[in-house]
Design an enzyme around this catalytic site. Structure first.
Site, short mmCIF file in Angstrom:
data_model
loop_
_atom_site.label_atom_id
_atom_site.label_comp_id
_atom_site.label_asym_id
_atom_site.label_seq_id
_atom_site.Cartn_x
_atom_site.Cartn_y
_atom_site.Cartn_z
N GLU A 162 0.81 -1.23 0.00
CA GLU A 162 0.00 0.00 0.00
C GLU A 162 0.84 1.27 0.00
O GLU A 162 0.55 2.22 0.74
CB GLU A 162 -1.01 -0.04 1.16
CG GLU A 162 -2.00 -1.18 0.97
CD GLU A 162 -2.92 -1.46 2.14
OE1 GLU A 162 -2.89 -0.73 3.13
OE2 GLU A 162 -3.69 -2.45 2.05
N GLU A 188 -6.24 -9.94 -3.21
CA GLU A 188 -7.02 -10.03 -1.98
C GLU A 188 -8.52 -9.89 -2.26
O GLU A 188 -9.24 -9.24 -1.50
CB GLU A 188 -6.59 -8.92 -0.99
CG GLU A 188 -5.11 -8.88 -0.72
CD GLU A 188 -4.72 -7.87 0.38
OE1 GLU A 188 -5.61 -7.29 1.00
OE2 GLU A 188 -3.50 -7.68 0.57
#
Ligand code: NAG
Ligand code: NAG
Ligand code: NAG
Ligand code: NAG
Ligand code: NAG
Ligand code: NAG
Ligand code: NAG
Ligand code: NAG
Length: 579
Positions: free
Chosen positions: A348, A455
C-alpha cells in the site's frame, strides 16, 4: 479529426494481418492498444466515440458546452489534428461537457486523451448524475507537450441523465481533450466478451483421435477427461486456524493450490516485541502448504501505513528504525528465500508513505532492490487497494500506480528484477464498476507485467454472491491477469466480510459461486464419445489432465496424461486402443 494521410501510409506499409487484428481490436472488448505513454498525437476515439457526439472535434465544438467558468474553443495542431480546449478556467471542474442518457444496468466504457498547456496534473472524468451527484469515472496524469490516455467508465445503477465533464485541480492551466468515447454495453454483451476472451486466453482446442492398433478409426469410445491441476492460479487466503481446525484444512485442500497468509508473515506478527522474532506460526503454515502442494505468496515485508507498524516502532528514532527495518527485511526474506511465489514488498505505498516520510521518496524502490538481491528469483509485487475497484480514488488510480511502478523499475539495483502488479480487489458496497475494472486492467496490462488480484473480496450485501461472480469472471477473462487470490474463507476461520462456508461448513451463496467457478474453469470431469471417425474435439482450460479412454464393445481401456497449455501442440492426440 485525425490525420487520415498518415493512417493510410500505416495501413499500406503493414500486412493484411494487421488490418485483421485492427478490426479485432475494434470488436474485441479488451483494449490491447491501451497505452500509458504520453504521445505526440492522440489515437482515434475508441468505438468511434460510441454515443458521444462529435468525439474527434472535426465539427468544431458541436455537441459540447462550457461547464462552469471559462471558455471553450476548437484548436488545430501543426499536423492538422483538431481538438477542444478550455481556457480561462477558475475552478477545477471548469471544462467542457456533453449530456448523455444513462440506462440502469448498462456498462459504459469511457476513454479520452488529454493534454495540459503547462506542467502535469491529474485529470479526471466526472459524471454529474441527475443534475447533482458527481461520480468520478477515471483518472490520468496529463502533461504538457504530449497526449495521455484516460480510460475508465461507469455502471449505471439507475436510469438518469448525466453530464460528462472533466476535472483538473490546477485551474490556471488550459485543459485540452480529444478522441472522447463512451460506449454502452449490456450485461449480456459484457458476459459474452468475457466468455470469448476466456476461450482465447485460458483454453486450447484439443482433438483426440481414437483408433485400433492398425489405425482404423474406433467409433463410440468414451473419453473421460479429468483435470488434476489447473494452470491458472485461483487461490484463497489462509490464516492460522488452518493449523488447528481439521475441517478448515479439508475445506481448503479440496479447493485451492495457491494462497496468501492473511496476517501471519507481517512484521507486527513475527516481531511483536522488538528483538524477539517468532516465526512459529508462519513456519507451520508454510509447512502445511508445502505438504499439500499449495504455493504461497509472501505478504508482506513492509506495510507503508503508519498505524500498521509493530506497536514498538513508533518509539524508535529514525536511525533505530532504519536498523530495525534492515533487520526485518533480511530476516523474513532470507528465511523464506526461494520458497514463495511472490513477495508483497512495500504494501500500500500509494495510499501510505510511512517509510517515505522517514527516509525519502526512493525508499520503496530501495526496499524492492534489497528484497530482489536477497531472493532474486521471486517476483516482487506492489500491492494496492482501489486501483481497479473504486473509480473515486485517484491516489491509487492505474495512472498513479504505473507512475510508482516506473519509479521502482528505473531505480538503480532493480534492473532485471521480476516484478508483478498486485491489485487487491476489495470491492465495497454497490454494483461493481466493471468498466473501470477492465479499463484499469487494460492500462496496467500495457506495462507487460503480470497482474494478480491479490485479496479479492466483496463487502457483505444482498447481491454479494452475484457481484463476486461478476468480478471473478472479469479478472479471469482479462488476458493480463495471471492469478487471483481471494481474501475470503469459512466462518470457522474468522472470515466475516466474504464468508464462503457457514459455521457448519455449509456453502454460502458466495461459496457456491466459488465452487461453480472452480468446476467450470477446470476440475469438473468432462465426458465425450468418439464419433464415427474416432474423433473427439474439445476445448480445455489450460491445466494437467488424466484422460481415460474406454470402448464398451471391445472393453479396450487406456489411460494417458495430457498437459494443455497456451499454444498447445500437437493439437491431435492419437489414442491407439488394444486389448
Ligand atoms: C466562477 O468563478 C467565480 C470566481 O472565481 C466563482 O465564485 C464561481 O463560483 C465560479 N462559478 C462556477 C460555476 O464555477
Ligand atoms: C481570457 O482571459 C483574459 C484575461 O483575463 C482575457 O483577456 C481574454 O479575453 C479571455 N479569453 C476568452 C476567450 O474569454
Ligand atoms: C433525480 O432527480 C429528480 C429531480 O430532482 C428526483 O425526483 C429523482 O428522485 C432523482 N432520481 C434519482 C434516482 O436519484
Ligand atoms: C448509485 O451509485 C452511486 C455512486 O456509485 C451511489 O452514490 C448511489 O448511492 C447509488 N445509488 C443507488 C440507487 O444504488
Ligand atoms: C483394424 O483392426 C480392427 C480390430 O482388430 C479390425 O476390426 C479392422 O478390420 C482392421 N482394419 C484394417 C483396415 O485392417
Ligand atoms: C512463539 O509463538 C508461538 C505461537 O504463538 C508460542 O507458542 C511460543 O511460545 C512463542 N515463542 C516464544 C519464545 O515466545
Ligand atoms: C530518487 O531516485 C531517482 C532516480 O531513480 C533520482 O533521480 C532522484 O533524485 C532520487 N531522489 C532522491 C530524493 O534521492
Ligand atoms: C499420470 O500422472 C500421474 C501423476 O499426476 C501419475 O501418477 C500417472 O502414473 C500418470 N499416468 C500415465 C498414464 O502416465
Amino acid at each position: 479529426m485525425k490525420v487520415v494521410a498518415k493512417l493510410c501510409i500505416f495501413l499500406f506499409t503493414t500486412s493484411y494481418l494487421v488490418l485483421i487484428s485492427g478490426l479485432q481490436v475494434h470488436s474485441m472488448p479488451y483494449d490491447y492498444s491501451a497505452t500509458t505513454e504520453c504521445v505526440k498525437e492522440p489515437k482515434r476515439a475508441q468505438y468511434e466515440g460510441g454515443i458521444i457526439v462529435n468525439p474527434e472535434f472535426d465539427q468544431n465544438i458541436k455537441g459540447w458546452t462550457v461547464f462552469g467558468n471559462g471558455t471553450i474553443q476548437e484548436r488545430t495542431s501543426n499536423d492538422g489534428n483538431r481538438f477542444i480546449v478550455a481556457i480561462n478556467r477558475t475552478q477545477p471542474l471548469d471544462s467542457f461537457s456533453q449530456k448523455v442518457q444513462l440506462k440502469k444496468g448498462i456498462i459504459y466504457t469511457f476513454s479520452a486523451w488529454f493534454q495540459l498547456s503547462e506542467g502535469s496534473d491529474i485529470v479526471s472524468v466526472v459524471f454529474k448524475i441527475n443534475g447533482s451527484e458527481l461520480v468520478r469515472g477515471g483518472h490520468v496524469i496529463a502533461k504538457q507537450g504530449c497526449w495521455s490516455l484516460l480510460k475508465g467508465g461507469i455502471v449505471a445503477n439507475f436510469s438518469s441523465s448525466a453530464e460528462i465533464l472533466f476535472e483538473s485541480e490546477n485551474p490556471t492551466v488550459e485543459l485540452w481533450a480529444d478522441s472522447v468515447s463512451l460506449q454502452p454495453f449490456t450485461i449480456k454483451q459484457w458476459r459474452s466478451h468475457q466468455d470469448k476472451s476466456i476461450e482465447r486466453v485460458r483454453k486450447s482446442k484439443v482433438r483426440f483421435q481414437v483408433t485400433h492398433l492398425n489405425e482404423t478409426a474406433l467409433e463410440g469410445a468414451t473419453v473421460v477427461i479429468k483435470q488434476t491441476k489447473p494452470n491458472f492460479p485461483f487461490g484463497c487466503a489462509m490464516n492460522k486456524y488452518i493449523l488447528t481446525n481439521y475441517e478448515y484444512q479439508k475445506w481448503f485442500v479440496a479447493r485451492f493450490k495457491y494462497t496468501t497468509f492473511t496476517n501471519e508473515m507481517k512484521w507486527y506478527s513475527t516481531e511483536q516485541i522488538q528483538g524477539q522474532e517468532n516465526y512459529t506460526i508462519a513456519d507451520a503454515m508454510l509447512k502445511f502448504a508445502k505438504e499439500n502442494g499449495i504455493s504461497v505468496r509472501g505478504h508482506t515485508i513492509f506495510w507503508d501505513c503508519t498505524n500498521l507498524q509493530p506497536g514498538w516502532v513508533k518509539f524508535l528514532s529514525p536511525n533505530e528504525l532504519r536498523e530495525a527495518a534492515a533487520k526485518r527485511m533480511n530476516s523474513v526474506v532470507s528465511r523464506y528465500n526461494g520458497q514463495l511465489i511472490a513477495w508483497d514488498v512495500v504494501n500500500e505505498n500509494l495510499h501510505c508513505h510511512f517509510y517515505e516520510d522517514k527516509f525519502g521518496e526512493n525508499i520503496s524502490a530501495k526496499y524492492y532492490s534489497t528484497a530482489y538481491h536477497l531472493d532474486p528469483k521471486t517476483t516482487m509485487f506492489m500491492n494496492e487497494y482501489n486501483t481497479i475497484e473504486y473509480s473515486g480514488d485517484h491516489f491509487a488510480s492505474p495512472a498513479n500506480y504505473i507512475r510508482k511502478l516506473k519509479e521502482i523499475r528505473k531505480f538503480p539495483g532493480t534492473a532485471g528484477m521480476p516484478m508483478g502488479i498486485g491489485v487487491q480487489g476489495h470491492f465495497a458496497w454497490g454494483v461493481p464498476n466493471l468498466a473501470y475494472m477492465r479499463s484499469g486492467l487494460d492500462l496496467l496490462g500495457a506495462t507487460g507485467l503480470p497482474i494478480w488480484l491479490t485479496e479479492t473480496s466483496v463487502k457483505a450485501q444482498p447481491n454479494q454472491a452475484q457481484y463476486l461472480e461478476e468480478i471473478l469472471r472479469e479478472a479471469f477473462s482479462h488476458p493480463a491477469v495471471q492469478g487471483i487470490i481471494m481474501f475470503v474463507g469459512p466462518a470457522q476461520a474468522g472470515f466475516r466480510g466474504t464468508v464462503l462456508a457457514d459455521a457448519k461448513f455449509q456453502n454460502t451463496p458466495s461459496g457456491d459461486v466459488v465452487d461453480k467457478l472452480i468446476n467450470e474453469w477446470g476440475t469438473g470431469p468432462k465426458i465425450a464419445i468418439a464419433d464415427s471417425k474416432g474423433i473427439v474435439d474439445i476445448s480445455l482450460h489450460h491445466g494437467d489432465y488424466d484422460v481415460t479412454v474406454t470402448h464398451p464393445l471391445t472393453q479396450y481401456s487406456k489411460k494417458l496424461n495430457v498437459s494443455v497449455r497456451k499454444g498447445f501442440s500437437p493439437d491431435t492426440i492419437h489414442v491407439k486402443m488394444h486389448a
